[in-house]
Structure formats: structure tokens, C-alpha cells
Design a protein around this motif. Structure first.
Motif, PDB file in Angstrom:
ATOM      1  N   THR A 165       0.830  -1.209   0.000  1.00 43.82           N
ATOM      2  CA  THR A 165       0.000   0.000   0.000  1.00 43.82           C
ATOM      3  C   THR A 165       0.859   1.253   0.000  1.00 43.82           C
ATOM      4  O   THR A 165       0.606   2.207  -0.761  1.00 43.82           O
ATOM      5  CB  THR A 165      -0.933   0.014   1.226  1.00 43.82           C
ATOM      6  OG1 THR A 165      -1.799  -1.116   1.165  1.00 43.82           O
ATOM      7  CG2 THR A 165      -1.767   1.281   1.272  1.00 43.82           C
ATOM      8  N   VAL A 166       1.896   1.276   0.834  1.00 44.97           N
ATOM      9  CA  VAL A 166       2.784   2.445   0.900  1.00 44.97           C
ATOM     10  C   VAL A 166       3.534   2.620  -0.425  1.00 44.97           C
ATOM     11  O   VAL A 166       3.685   3.753  -0.920  1.00 44.97           O
ATOM     12  CB  VAL A 166       3.772   2.307   2.075  1.00 44.97           C
ATOM     13  CG1 VAL A 166       4.874   3.345   1.974  1.00 44.97           C
ATOM     14  CG2 VAL A 166       3.025   2.458   3.401  1.00 44.97           C
ATOM     15  N   LEU A 167       3.987   1.524  -1.011  1.00 44.71           N
ATOM     16  CA  LEU A 167       4.697   1.625  -2.289  1.00 44.71           C
ATOM     17  C   LEU A 167       3.792   2.194  -3.376  1.00 44.71           C
ATOM     18  O   LEU A 167       4.153   3.136  -4.082  1.00 44.71           O
ATOM     19  CB  LEU A 167       5.219   0.252  -2.701  1.00 44.71           C
ATOM     20  CG  LEU A 167       6.421  -0.293  -1.922  1.00 44.71           C
ATOM     21  CD1 LEU A 167       6.752  -1.709  -2.379  1.00 44.71           C
ATOM     22  CD2 LEU A 167       7.632   0.614  -2.087  1.00 44.71           C
ATOM     23  N   GLY A 168       2.602   1.619  -3.521  1.00 46.86           N
ATOM     24  CA  GLY A 168       1.690   2.089  -4.557  1.00 46.86           C
ATOM     25  C   GLY A 168       1.231   3.510  -4.323  1.00 46.86           C
ATOM     26  O   GLY A 168       1.275   4.356  -5.226  1.00 46.86           O
ATOM     27  N   SER A 169       0.802   3.793  -3.094  1.00 48.88           N
ATOM     28  CA  SER A 169       0.323   5.145  -2.778  1.00 48.88           C
ATOM     29  C   SER A 169       1.453   6.161  -2.846  1.00 48.88           C
ATOM     30  O   SER A 169       1.252   7.293  -3.304  1.00 48.88           O
ATOM     31  CB  SER A 169      -0.309   5.162  -1.377  1.00 48.88           C
ATOM     32  OG  SER A 169      -1.402   4.288  -1.303  1.00 48.88           O
ATOM     33  N   GLY A 170       2.636   5.762  -2.377  1.00 48.88           N
ATOM     34  CA  GLY A 170       3.763   6.692  -2.381  1.00 48.88           C
ATOM     35  C   GLY A 170       4.144   7.135  -3.774  1.00 48.88           C
ATOM     36  O   GLY A 170       4.370   8.324  -4.041  1.00 48.88           O
ATOM     37  N   VAL A 171       4.210   6.183  -4.699  1.00 52.51           N
ATOM     38  CA  VAL A 171       4.544   6.518  -6.091  1.00 52.51           C
ATOM     39  C   VAL A 171       3.451   7.391  -6.704  1.00 52.51           C
ATOM     40  O   VAL A 171       3.734   8.398  -7.369  1.00 52.51           O
ATOM     41  CB  VAL A 171       4.745   5.236  -6.913  1.00 52.51           C
ATOM     42  CG1 VAL A 171       4.854   5.556  -8.397  1.00 52.51           C
ATOM     43  CG2 VAL A 171       5.993   4.489  -6.442  1.00 52.51           C
ATOM     44  N   TRP A 172       2.190   6.993  -6.486  1.00 54.93           N
ATOM     45  CA  TRP A 172       1.062   7.748  -7.039  1.00 54.93           C
ATOM     46  C   TRP A 172       1.046   9.187  -6.504  1.00 54.93           C
ATOM     47  O   TRP A 172       0.899  10.147  -7.276  1.00 54.93           O
ATOM     48  CB  TRP A 172      -0.230   7.035  -6.673  1.00 54.93           C
ATOM     49  CG  TRP A 172      -1.491   7.657  -7.181  1.00 54.93           C
ATOM     50  CD1 TRP A 172      -2.368   8.410  -6.468  1.00 54.93           C
ATOM     51  CD2 TRP A 172      -2.020   7.561  -8.504  1.00 54.93           C
ATOM     52  NE1 TRP A 172      -3.421   8.787  -7.258  1.00 54.93           N
ATOM     53  CE2 TRP A 172      -3.237   8.287  -8.516  1.00 54.93           C
ATOM     54  CE3 TRP A 172      -1.596   6.930  -9.669  1.00 54.93           C
ATOM     55  CZ2 TRP A 172      -4.017   8.400  -9.654  1.00 54.93           C
ATOM     56  CZ3 TRP A 172      -2.385   7.045 -10.809  1.00 54.93           C
ATOM     57  CH2 TRP A 172      -3.578   7.773 -10.790  1.00 54.93           C
ATOM     58  N   ASN A 173       1.209   9.340  -5.200  1.00 50.66           N
ATOM     59  CA  ASN A 173       1.186  10.673  -4.600  1.00 50.66           C
ATOM     60  C   ASN A 173       2.360  11.521  -5.072  1.00 50.66           C
ATOM     61  O   ASN A 173       2.212  12.718  -5.348  1.00 50.66           O
ATOM     62  CB  ASN A 173       1.205  10.561  -3.075  1.00 50.66           C
ATOM     63  CG  ASN A 173      -0.033   9.878  -2.524  1.00 50.66           C
ATOM     64  OD1 ASN A 173      -1.068   9.812  -3.187  1.00 50.66           O
ATOM     65  ND2 ASN A 173       0.063   9.344  -1.320  1.00 50.66           N
ATOM     66  N   ALA A 174       3.537  10.913  -5.157  1.00 52.82           N
ATOM     67  CA  ALA A 174       4.717  11.650  -5.610  1.00 52.82           C
ATOM     68  C   ALA A 174       4.544  12.139  -7.039  1.00 52.82           C
ATOM     69  O   ALA A 174       4.941  13.266  -7.387  1.00 52.82           O
ATOM     70  CB  ALA A 174       5.965  10.770  -5.493  1.00 52.82           C
ATOM     71  N   LEU A 175       3.945  11.308  -7.885  1.00 58.66           N
ATOM     72  CA  LEU A 175       3.744  11.680  -9.288  1.00 58.66           C
ATOM     73  C   LEU A 175       2.875  12.923  -9.405  1.00 58.66           C
ATOM     74  O   LEU A 175       3.256  13.912 -10.055  1.00 58.66           O
ATOM     75  CB  LEU A 175       3.101  10.506 -10.036  1.00 58.66           C
ATOM     76  CG  LEU A 175       2.640  10.812 -11.462  1.00 58.66           C
ATOM     77  CD1 LEU A 175       3.833  11.134 -12.350  1.00 58.66           C
ATOM     78  CD2 LEU A 175       1.850   9.632 -12.034  1.00 58.66           C
ATOM     79  N   TRP A 176       1.713  12.913  -8.756  1.00 61.67           N
ATOM     80  CA  TRP A 176       0.767  14.010  -8.935  1.00 61.67           C
ATOM     81  C   TRP A 176       1.164  15.262  -8.164  1.00 61.67           C
ATOM     82  O   TRP A 176       1.000  16.386  -8.667  1.00 61.67           O
ATOM     83  CB  TRP A 176      -0.635  13.553  -8.536  1.00 61.67           C
ATOM     84  CG  TRP A 176      -1.202  12.569  -9.501  1.00 61.67           C
ATOM     85  CD1 TRP A 176      -1.301  11.217  -9.355  1.00 61.67           C
ATOM     86  CD2 TRP A 176      -1.718  12.864 -10.804  1.00 61.67           C
ATOM     87  NE1 TRP A 176      -1.844  10.657 -10.478  1.00 61.67           N
ATOM     88  CE2 TRP A 176      -2.118  11.629 -11.377  1.00 61.67           C
ATOM     89  CE3 TRP A 176      -1.888  14.042 -11.543  1.00 61.67           C
ATOM     90  CZ2 TRP A 176      -2.668  11.548 -12.651  1.00 61.67           C
ATOM     91  CZ3 TRP A 176      -2.443  13.951 -12.815  1.00 61.67           C
ATOM     92  CH2 TRP A 176      -2.827  12.724 -13.350  1.00 61.67           C
TER      93      TRP A 176
END
Length: 232
Positions: A165-176
Motif C-alpha cells: 500500500t505504501v509503495l503504490g500510494s507513495g509513487v502515485w502521490n509523488a507523481l501528482w
């Protein structure tokens, strides 16, 4: 963060009000972030977990824009968003764990137009792709909120679930957030134009998917009844 000279050259509305012009949930969420800073970003992402019409694709770039203006730290915004996403995921995970596979299968079988095989199919899919499903699901609208439920139902080890969850959310949040920070005021007209559209689009896609599923299921049952009237 813009230089003093650049900030002075920006339109007054951009320098003093980063949230005017937005509609509906998006306007409320952006006002929350503008008022509370990084805490508001976390609150917005936590709300998005339970209110899918708040699309993070609109919220997170705005957080990056506010960071570009110096109203918050971009790293702090990312951290708050990721922690909130994890907390929201834990809540849905707990819901799934409380239901459990036996109770969920029984419930699915009692719902109109659903069958036990629907649950069995989903269970097989998650057993095969559990970690990948959580990782990818965190980057898909609507799925992002509810992918935690099957993880809880199947009792995926909580540390493993949290990591994906942290990996997926972290990448998604960093991108946007990164896009909003990189483009600064250039992102604002895009968000103003598309904020309401994004909210509506998310609901429309969800409604369309449900509608297609229901139509296909009704057609399949009708054909099965015609072939074997005893099923009626």
C-alpha cells in the motif's frame, strides 16, 4: 518555491487565493488544504478513501501547486497524503477481515444478480495476484479505495499489505504532487477546467461498469431460464 521577483509577477489571484474557481467536493477539499496545509492534504486523501468522487488526480496536483507557492512543504504534503492513504487502507482492510471469506461468500450469494462463483473467482484472482493487485490497485480510481477489502478478507499479512500500500500510494502521490510542484501556476487553469469534470467522470465510469455488469448478468440468466425453465 517561486523567487520573490517571480511571485511579484504572478497575478494577484494566484498569489492570494489558490482555491477559488473550483466546484463541488474539489473546491471544499482544496479550501481545506489551503487552510490546514499538510494536515489538510492528509484529511483530503483520507476523505478520498471513503468518498470516491474526490479524485486524487485533482487534489494532489493542487497540493503540489500550494507547495510551489510556499504554503506547505512538498515532502510534508507527500508524507501526509501517503500516511492518510495507509490509514484509510487499514480501515477497509479491517472491514474485510471482520467479514471473513465464509461470511462474505454467503453474503455475495444472497445479493441479487450475484452468485457464489463471483466470490470464488475473485478469491482465486486475489490468491494469485494479491500483492500486485494491491500495488496496482492503489493507482486506479475507485479500485484504490476498495482493493483493501479483499486483502482483509483473505487475511493478507498486515505488514505485507502495508508495504504494498505504501509503495503504490507513495509513487502515485509523488507523481501528482510532483506535477503540481513542477508546473506551478500552469497547473491551475487545468485543474479549474477539469475539477468538476473529473468528479463526474469517476461517477460515470463507476455507473457504467455497474450497468454493464447488471445487463450482462440479466441477459445470461434470461438465456439460462429459456434453456431450462426449471431454473425460473
Amino acid at each position: 518555491m517561486p523567487s520573490p521577483a517571480l511571485a511579484a509577477a504572478l497575478p494577484l489571484a494566484t498569489a492570494t487565493d489558490a482555491t477559488s474557481g473550483y466546484d463541488g467536493f474539489i473546491g471544499w477539499v482544496l479550501s481545506l488544504m489551503d487552510t490546514l496545509g499538510e494536515v489538510g492534504v492528509g484529511a483530503a486523501l483520507l476523505a478520498e478513501t471513503f468518498i470516491p468522487p474526490i479524485p486524487s488526480e485533482a487534489v494532489l496536483p493542487a497540493a503540489g501547486f500550494l507547495a510551489w507557492e510556499g504554503r506547505m512543504s512538498p515532502v510534508g504534503a507527500w508524507l501526509a497524503a501517503t500516511v492518510a492513504a495507509l490509514v484509510g487502507a487499514w480501515i477497509w482492510y479491517a472491514v474485510g477481515a471482520a467479514l471473513g471469506p465464509v461470511r462474505t461468500r454467503r453474503l455475495v450469494g444472497r445479493l441479487p444478480l450475484l452468485e457464489h462463483e463471483d466470490f470464488d473467482r475473485a478469491e482465486r484472482f486475489f490468491a494469485r495476484w494479491g500483492g500486485t493487485a494491491v500495488l496496482v490497485g492503489r493507482c486506479v480510481p475507485l479500485v484504490r479505495s476498495f482493493i483493501s477489502i479483499p486483502a482483509g478478507i483473505e487475511r493478507m499479512p498486515l505488514p505485507v499489505f502495508s508495504l504494498w500500500t505504501v509503495l503504490g500510494s507513495g509513487v502515485w502521490n509523488a507523481l501528482w504532487i510532483g506535477l503540481g510542484y513542477a508546473f506551478g501556476p500552469a497547473i491551475r487553469p487545468v485543474l479549474e477546467e477539469w475539477s468538476a469534470v473529473l468528479s463526474t467522470l469517476v461517477l460515470a465510469v463507476a455507473g457504467l461498469a455497474v450497468g454493464v455488469f447488471l445487463v450482462r448478468r440479466v441477459v445470461a440468466r434470461t438465456r439460462a431460464t429459456r434453456r431450462n425453465p426449471a431454473l425460473d
